[in-house]
Design a protein around this motif. Structure first.
Motif, PDB file in Angstrom:
ATOM      1  N   ILE A 127     -18.966  21.610  -3.284  1.00  0.00           N
ATOM      2  CA  ILE A 127     -18.749  20.982  -4.579  1.00  0.00           C
ATOM      3  C   ILE A 127     -20.115  20.615  -5.153  1.00  0.00           C
ATOM      4  O   ILE A 127     -20.971  20.075  -4.454  1.00  0.00           O
ATOM      5  CB  ILE A 127     -17.828  19.742  -4.456  1.00  0.00           C
ATOM      6  CG1 ILE A 127     -17.502  19.168  -5.819  1.00  0.00           C
ATOM      7  CG2 ILE A 127     -18.419  18.690  -3.542  1.00  0.00           C
ATOM      8  CD1 ILE A 127     -16.399  18.117  -5.787  1.00  0.00           C
ATOM      9  N   LYS A 128     -20.324  20.959  -6.427  1.00  0.00           N
ATOM     10  CA  LYS A 128     -21.652  20.787  -7.019  1.00  0.00           C
ATOM     11  C   LYS A 128     -21.682  19.781  -8.171  1.00  0.00           C
ATOM     12  O   LYS A 128     -22.763  19.419  -8.637  1.00  0.00           O
ATOM     13  CB  LYS A 128     -22.174  22.142  -7.500  1.00  0.00           C
ATOM     14  CG  LYS A 128     -22.383  23.127  -6.355  1.00  0.00           C
ATOM     15  CD  LYS A 128     -22.970  24.448  -6.813  1.00  0.00           C
ATOM     16  CE  LYS A 128     -23.206  25.384  -5.638  1.00  0.00           C
ATOM     17  NZ  LYS A 128     -23.765  26.702  -6.057  1.00  0.00           N
ATOM     18  N   GLU A 129     -20.506  19.318  -8.617  1.00  0.00           N
ATOM     19  CA  GLU A 129     -20.508  18.355  -9.722  1.00  0.00           C
ATOM     20  C   GLU A 129     -21.083  17.007  -9.320  1.00  0.00           C
ATOM     21  O   GLU A 129     -21.601  16.260 -10.159  1.00  0.00           O
ATOM     22  CB  GLU A 129     -19.073  18.101 -10.239  1.00  0.00           C
ATOM     23  CG  GLU A 129     -18.360  19.291 -10.808  1.00  0.00           C
ATOM     24  CD  GLU A 129     -17.465  19.959  -9.793  1.00  0.00           C
ATOM     25  OE1 GLU A 129     -16.250  19.912  -9.960  1.00  0.00           O
ATOM     26  OE2 GLU A 129     -18.006  20.520  -8.822  1.00  0.00           O
ATOM     27  N   VAL A 162     -14.197  19.338   1.257  1.00  0.00           N
ATOM     28  CA  VAL A 162     -15.313  19.941   0.526  1.00  0.00           C
ATOM     29  C   VAL A 162     -16.621  19.561   1.200  1.00  0.00           C
ATOM     30  O   VAL A 162     -16.724  18.530   1.876  1.00  0.00           O
ATOM     31  CB  VAL A 162     -15.355  19.504  -0.957  1.00  0.00           C
ATOM     32  CG1 VAL A 162     -14.183  20.083  -1.724  1.00  0.00           C
ATOM     33  CG2 VAL A 162     -15.402  17.990  -1.092  1.00  0.00           C
ATOM     34  N   ILE A 163     -17.624  20.420   1.025  1.00  0.00           N
ATOM     35  CA  ILE A 163     -18.958  20.163   1.548  1.00  0.00           C
ATOM     36  C   ILE A 163     -19.768  19.487   0.455  1.00  0.00           C
ATOM     37  O   ILE A 163     -19.892  20.002  -0.660  1.00  0.00           O
ATOM     38  CB  ILE A 163     -19.632  21.471   1.986  1.00  0.00           C
ATOM     39  CG1 ILE A 163     -18.817  22.133   3.102  1.00  0.00           C
ATOM     40  CG2 ILE A 163     -21.064  21.209   2.448  1.00  0.00           C
ATOM     41  CD1 ILE A 163     -19.325  23.502   3.497  1.00  0.00           C
ATOM     42  N   LEU A 164     -20.315  18.316   0.776  1.00  0.00           N
ATOM     43  CA  LEU A 164     -21.087  17.538  -0.177  1.00  0.00           C
ATOM     44  C   LEU A 164     -22.577  17.786   0.024  1.00  0.00           C
ATOM     45  O   LEU A 164     -23.062  17.822   1.162  1.00  0.00           O
ATOM     46  CB  LEU A 164     -20.781  16.051  -0.005  1.00  0.00           C
ATOM     47  CG  LEU A 164     -19.331  15.637  -0.321  1.00  0.00           C
ATOM     48  CD1 LEU A 164     -19.035  14.269   0.261  1.00  0.00           C
ATOM     49  CD2 LEU A 164     -19.074  15.647  -1.812  1.00  0.00           C
ATOM     50  N   LEU A 165     -23.287  17.954  -1.067  1.00  0.00           N
ATOM     51  CA  LEU A 165     -24.728  18.175  -1.037  1.00  0.00           C
ATOM     52  C   LEU A 165     -25.458  16.880  -1.387  1.00  0.00           C
ATOM     53  O   LEU A 165     -24.885  15.971  -1.991  1.00  0.00           O
ATOM     54  CB  LEU A 165     -25.121  19.266  -2.035  1.00  0.00           C
ATOM     55  CG  LEU A 165     -24.380  20.610  -1.920  1.00  0.00           C
ATOM     56  CD1 LEU A 165     -24.862  21.570  -2.998  1.00  0.00           C
ATOM     57  CD2 LEU A 165     -24.554  21.226  -0.534  1.00  0.00           C
ATOM     58  N   ASN A 166     -26.726  16.796  -1.013  1.00  0.00           N
ATOM     59  CA  ASN A 166     -27.540  15.652  -1.402  1.00  0.00           C
ATOM     60  C   ASN A 166     -28.282  15.970  -2.707  1.00  0.00           C
ATOM     61  O   ASN A 166     -28.122  17.075  -3.257  1.00  0.00           O
ATOM     62  CB  ASN A 166     -28.494  15.256  -0.268  1.00  0.00           C
ATOM     63  CG  ASN A 166     -29.491  16.355   0.085  1.00  0.00           C
ATOM     64  OD1 ASN A 166     -29.857  17.179  -0.758  1.00  0.00           O
ATOM     65  ND2 ASN A 166     -29.946  16.369   1.325  1.00  0.00           N
ATOM     66  N   PRO A 167     -29.057  15.046  -3.251  1.00  0.00           N
ATOM     67  CA  PRO A 167     -29.735  15.317  -4.530  1.00  0.00           C
ATOM     68  C   PRO A 167     -30.690  16.507  -4.487  1.00  0.00           C
ATOM     69  O   PRO A 167     -31.042  17.062  -5.533  1.00  0.00           O
ATOM     70  CB  PRO A 167     -30.498  14.015  -4.810  1.00  0.00           C
ATOM     71  CG  PRO A 167     -29.708  12.961  -4.095  1.00  0.00           C
ATOM     72  CD  PRO A 167     -29.218  13.635  -2.849  1.00  0.00           C
ATOM     73  N   ARG A 170     -29.118  20.214  -0.726  1.00  0.00           N
ATOM     74  CA  ARG A 170     -28.943  20.638   0.657  1.00  0.00           C
ATOM     75  C   ARG A 170     -27.680  19.999   1.232  1.00  0.00           C
ATOM     76  O   ARG A 170     -27.210  18.967   0.749  1.00  0.00           O
ATOM     77  CB  ARG A 170     -30.179  20.273   1.489  1.00  0.00           C
ATOM     78  CG  ARG A 170     -31.424  21.037   1.070  1.00  0.00           C
ATOM     79  CD  ARG A 170     -32.542  20.893   2.092  1.00  0.00           C
ATOM     80  NE  ARG A 170     -33.053  19.536   2.146  1.00  0.00           N
ATOM     81  CZ  ARG A 170     -34.166  19.122   1.541  1.00  0.00           C
ATOM     82  NH1 ARG A 170     -34.876  19.953   0.792  1.00  0.00           N
ATOM     83  NH2 ARG A 170     -34.586  17.867   1.668  1.00  0.00           N
ATOM     84  N   ILE A 171     -27.164  20.604   2.295  1.00  0.00           N
ATOM     85  CA  ILE A 171     -25.903  20.138   2.879  1.00  0.00           C
ATOM     86  C   ILE A 171     -26.091  18.770   3.535  1.00  0.00           C
ATOM     87  O   ILE A 171     -27.006  18.570   4.345  1.00  0.00           O
ATOM     88  CB  ILE A 171     -25.375  21.158   3.904  1.00  0.00           C
ATOM     89  CG1 ILE A 171     -24.938  22.446   3.187  1.00  0.00           C
ATOM     90  CG2 ILE A 171     -24.217  20.577   4.714  1.00  0.00           C
ATOM     91  CD1 ILE A 171     -24.539  23.571   4.121  1.00  0.00           C
ATOM     92  N   ALA A 172     -25.206  17.830   3.177  1.00  0.00           N
ATOM     93  CA  ALA A 172     -25.206  16.505   3.792  1.00  0.00           C
ATOM     94  C   ALA A 172     -24.062  16.396   4.803  1.00  0.00           C
ATOM     95  O   ALA A 172     -24.278  16.198   5.993  1.00  0.00           O
ATOM     96  CB  ALA A 172     -25.081  15.417   2.735  1.00  0.00           C
ATOM     97  N   ARG A 173     -22.839  16.565   4.329  1.00  0.00           N
ATOM     98  CA  ARG A 173     -21.649  16.379   5.172  1.00  0.00           C
ATOM     99  C   ARG A 173     -20.421  16.782   4.369  1.00  0.00           C
ATOM    100  O   ARG A 173     -20.553  17.293   3.253  1.00  0.00           O
ATOM    101  CB  ARG A 173     -21.540  14.915   5.604  1.00  0.00           C
ATOM    102  CG  ARG A 173     -21.534  13.939   4.424  1.00  0.00           C
ATOM    103  CD  ARG A 173     -21.316  12.514   4.872  1.00  0.00           C
ATOM    104  NE  ARG A 173     -21.420  11.538   3.798  1.00  0.00           N
ATOM    105  CZ  ARG A 173     -20.477  11.273   2.907  1.00  0.00           C
ATOM    106  NH1 ARG A 173     -19.327  11.933   2.939  1.00  0.00           N
ATOM    107  NH2 ARG A 173     -20.669  10.368   1.954  1.00  0.00           N
ATOM    108  N   THR A 174     -19.224  16.540   4.915  1.00  0.00           N
ATOM    109  CA  THR A 174     -17.988  16.675   4.147  1.00  0.00           C
ATOM    110  C   THR A 174     -17.544  15.271   3.721  1.00  0.00           C
ATOM    111  O   THR A 174     -18.244  14.294   3.986  1.00  0.00           O
ATOM    112  CB  THR A 174     -16.876  17.336   4.983  1.00  0.00           C
ATOM    113  OG1 THR A 174     -16.379  16.400   5.953  1.00  0.00           O
ATOM    114  CG2 THR A 174     -17.383  18.580   5.696  1.00  0.00           C
ATOM    115  N   THR A 175     -16.391  15.159   3.093  1.00  0.00           N
ATOM    116  CA  THR A 175     -15.921  13.830   2.691  1.00  0.00           C
ATOM    117  C   THR A 175     -15.572  12.968   3.897  1.00  0.00           C
ATOM    118  O   THR A 175     -15.574  11.743   3.801  1.00  0.00           O
ATOM    119  CB  THR A 175     -14.679  13.915   1.783  1.00  0.00           C
ATOM    120  OG1 THR A 175     -13.580  14.463   2.518  1.00  0.00           O
ATOM    121  CG2 THR A 175     -14.941  14.769   0.558  1.00  0.00           C
TER     122      THR A 175
END
Length: 269
Positions: A127-129, A162-167, A170-175
């Motif tokens: 997810i990129k939003e 969903v896979i959450l990115l950091n600012p 890059r990949i941080a974690r999922t929810t």
């Protein structure tokens, strides 16, 4: 079976957890009628409370939680296997917030085996939003609207997570947990400085693999595209358990090697 709920006091809506999300959450694990990894989980709870500037009662010792969970959960409810999601929140009972006492609430989710990989592989997407931060509080389980948004996004798009990115994209974690990427004999794990959760469950697993030379564990800064290069992906959630990732977008993943590693880990307890 419905989840079991326990509180230190009577709950009402005028509390800071409900109004402000002023709380931290840490999981404890029950397996075969015994607490496992309780010391690691306890020290993570203490560290999380300190980071959120919560006052730690003198009664909050490891023995206090061992007795509490045995009395209420293991002996009281006869729960042999499950995850205890323990939440501590700040009360509004002092002249200043910094002097306020704390109360707790916890929920127990029963499972067949907290160390087993769930049967159904997960389907995910990036997810990129939105993105998650990578600061001091990003590594502990506190109120996070990004998790809520991401979980609803997953439901609306027929995904499990969903896979959450950091600012930095890059990949941080999922929810709900952390990701481990297997390539050859290397397991890549996003660094905590990237926004990954501190996870006693995951740390116990990777420590076992390292000590027994079952894989080369490497902490990395992982760009989004690297999720497509992995041979297998595992998601470890202190809150929900252990899951293999079966699909991200059009790429499908195997799960046999991670399942073998988890099975070896289980047998070590």
């Amino acid at each position: 079976m419905e989840n079991q709920y326990f509180t230190s006091d009577g709950l009402n809506v005028k509390n800071r957890a409900f109004l402000l999300g002023d709380a931290v959450k840490v999981s404890f694990f029950v397996r075969n009628g015994e607490l496992i990894m309780d010391e690691e989980c306890y020290f993570f709870l203490m560290a999380s409370m300190r980071k959120m500037r919560l006052n730690i009662p003198l009664t909050y010792t490891l023995e206090f939680f061992q007795t509490l969970f045995h009395k209420d959960v293991i002996d009281g409810k006869g729960i042999k296997n499950g995850i205890i999601n323990f939440q501590v929140f700040r009360n509004d009972d002092a002249v200043t917030v910094s002097k306020s006492s704390v109360s707790y609430f916890y929920e127990v989710t029963e499972s067949e085996d907290v160390l087993a990989v769930h049967h159904r592989p997960l389907e995910m997407d990036l997810i990129k939003e939105i993105n998650v931060n990578n600061n001091l509080l990003s590594n502990i389980r506190v109120h996070c609207p990004e998790n809520i948004y991401g979980s609803i996004y997953a439901e609306e798009n027929d995904l499990d997570d969903v896979i959450l990115l950091n600012p930095n994209k890059r990949i941080a974690r999922t929810t709900s947990g952390n990701l481990l990427f297997l390539e050859g004999n290397v397991i890549k794990v996003p660094k905590q400085s990237e926004g990954a959760y501190i996870s006693p469950l995951m740390e116990n697993f990777v420590t076992f693999l390292h000590k027994n030379n079952l894989a080369d564990i490497q902490e990395h800064e992982i760009i989004a595209f690297e999720s497509q290069k992995a041979e297998e992906i595992l998601m470890i959630s202190d809150e929900k358990g252990i899951f293999s990732v079966g699909k991200i977008r059009n790429k499908t993943f195997e799960s046999s090697r991670f399942k073998e590693m988890v099975e070896s880990w289980k047998n070590s307890f």
